[in-house]
Write a protein that holds these residues in place. Structure first.
Motif: not given
Length: 210
Positions: A26-36, A58-63, A68-70, A166-167
């Motif tokens: 749903g928002c993986g791309g947004t998380l990539l943007r926010l991680a900047e 967990t593996g996907a979110l850490q990448e 990120a706290k899960t 991958r995850h």
């Protein structure tokens, strides 16, 4: 199209998903943007899923967002409406120490019962945050007209799909798990906001400061 901007400085973000992979889809791309951003705290709460599926997420979110706290509640998949009290208590417990400025979660009109339950519940727990309701493609054909968009580059869109593939090997057998589905939706939403790719959200209420 005038752009709305999140506040500068430290940003606390909460992502809530019914199942492992919901937040990433749903928002993986947004998380990539926010991680900047230089100062970012991300917390992710997932209400259902086995330990194996939780490990995938967990593996996907850490990448996507290192650090990120899960939190995984482990409630039964597909049964959240009948486990409403346990789900609500899990979120209320989290809210006692998690006070985000931005919340990303399911649409309130999502066709999946677990998604829909959380979409409504989250807004009753975090009333003072901006809540962006993400969309997830599914065979029900419940995609609507979103109100807000977050633009993505081609590299970000393709990285999101690479992380998903991958995850989450447990999901590869599903006919809806397809690069063209994920990229196609992001490309369509990108076209709608004049960006190469985008993720789209529904916003029911927002405070505009002038």
């Amino acid at each position: 199209m005038d752009a709305l901007r999140l506040p500068e400085g430290p940003l606390d973000v909460l992502c809530v998903g019914a199942h492992p992979d919901d937040v990433e889809i749903g928002c993986g791309g947004t998380l990539l943007r926010l991680a900047e951003r230089a100062e970012l705290t991300v917390t992710v709460a997932v209400l259902t899923g086995t330990p194996e599926r939780a490990a995938e997420s967990t593996g996907a979110l850490q990448e996507l967002v290192p650090g990120a706290k899960t939190h995984f509640a482990g409630l039964p998949d597909g049964r959240l409406p009948t486990h409403w009290e346990a789900a609500k208590e899990h979120l209320e417990d989290l809210a006692r120490h998690c006070r985000p400025q931005l919340v990303l979660t399911h649409r309130v009109d999502d066709a999946h019962q677990d998604h829909r339950t959380l979409g409504v519940m989250v807004t009753t727990v975090w009333r003072d945050a901006l809540v962006l309701h993400y969309e997830i493609p599914k065979w029900d054909g419940d995609m609507g007209a979103p109100s807000h968009y977050i633009g993505l580059t081609r590299e970000q869109a393709r990285r999101k799909v690479d992380v998903l593939n991958r995850h989450f090997p447990s999901q590869h057998a599903h006919d809806w798990w397809d690069d063209e589905v994920f990229l196609g939706l992001m490309r369509l939403r990108g076209m709608e906001c004049r960006s190469p790719y985008a993720e789209a959200f529904h916003v029911a209420k927002a405070l505009v400061e002038v």
